[in-house]
Design an enzyme around this catalytic site. Structure first.
Site, short mmCIF file in Angstrom:
data_model
loop_
_atom_site.label_atom_id
_atom_site.label_comp_id
_atom_site.label_asym_id
_atom_site.label_seq_id
_atom_site.Cartn_x
_atom_site.Cartn_y
_atom_site.Cartn_z
N ASP A 183 2.08 4.49 -10.76
CA ASP A 183 2.49 5.78 -10.20
C ASP A 183 2.78 5.64 -8.71
OD1 ASP A 183 -0.27 5.35 -9.48
OD2 ASP A 183 -0.33 7.43 -8.83
N ASP A 228 -3.90 -2.34 -8.25
CA ASP A 228 -4.22 -2.02 -6.86
C ASP A 228 -2.98 -2.26 -6.00
OD1 ASP A 228 -5.18 -1.94 -4.22
OD2 ASP A 228 -7.15 -2.70 -4.83
#
Length: 214
Positions: free
Chosen positions: A153, A117
């Site tokens: 990413d 996260d």
């Protein structure tokens, strides 16, 4: 991110032979859990578990522990685990900040952080798994040669990590901003998220860090 709760997930996790309950009681005794003295590697935020279960299949002489704090997500991993004949992998449903209470110094030889996260707001920076606070937790449990491997990413999170990890006293051994078009892709095991991102053409960032000796 709001996750859909799955009714009965907590009960299934509580009764699963693959989930370690009260892991604090195993501190310093993880070799007894696995029945051997093989190295232990953990994945923090394992999601549905594709990555760590594939590692366990590839490396029978390494023990693995998948850590996932959300019961509904961990449940998906348990369903996959039940289809495999493995003796070198267990799971825990705990918060990563508790790792220092679960493992002794030197009990862990490697930590994987995959697509964590990003916690994009500055006021939440301490919650990022590559923050100084979490890097200090990892230092409490890794052996002298232990390493942290991080993939994402999210470029802002990776840029933050490239700064925060050295600031915490760690050295970055390698890094790439496009893993799948680099020399480091050989032997790479992909997560569910990674497969989706790569299919879309999104570049994957990766780094490996180790604790600098004083």
């Amino acid at each position: 991110m709001r996750l859909r709760h799955i009714k009965g997930a907590e009960e299934e996790i509580l009764n699963s032979p693959y989930v370690i309950q009260q892991p604090e009681a195993k501190k310093g005794r993880w070799n007894e859990v696995f029945g051997n003295n093989h190295p232990i590697k953990i994945e923090v935020g394992m999601g549905k578990g594709k990555f760590i279960m594939e590692l366990a299949q590839r490396n029978p002489h390494i023990n693995y522990i998948g850590i996932e704090r959300y019961s509904s997500v961990l449940l998906r991993g348990l369903q996959k685990r039940g289809e495999l004949e493995l003796s070198n992998i267990f799971f825990m449903c705990v918060d990563a900040k508790e790792l220092g209470n679960i493992f002794e110094k030197g009990e862990v030889s490697g930590i994987y952080l995959n697509f964590s996260d990003p916690w994009p707001k500055d006021r939440h920076a301490k919650r990022r798994l590559t923050s100084r606070e979490f890097m200090n937790v990892y230092d409490q449990i890794l052996d002298d040669n232990g390493k942290v491997e991080f993939k994402t990413d999210n470029r802002p999170l990776f840029d933050y990590s490239m700064e925060s990890i050295p600031e915490a006293g760690w050295k970055i051994e390698m890094h790439t901003y496009d893993l799948h078009h680099s020399d480091y892709v050989q032997g790479n095991v992909m997560t569910e998220y990674e497969e989706k991102f790569v299919a879309k053409g999104n570049p994957i960032c990766k780094l490996i860090a180790f604790r600098q000796k004083s």
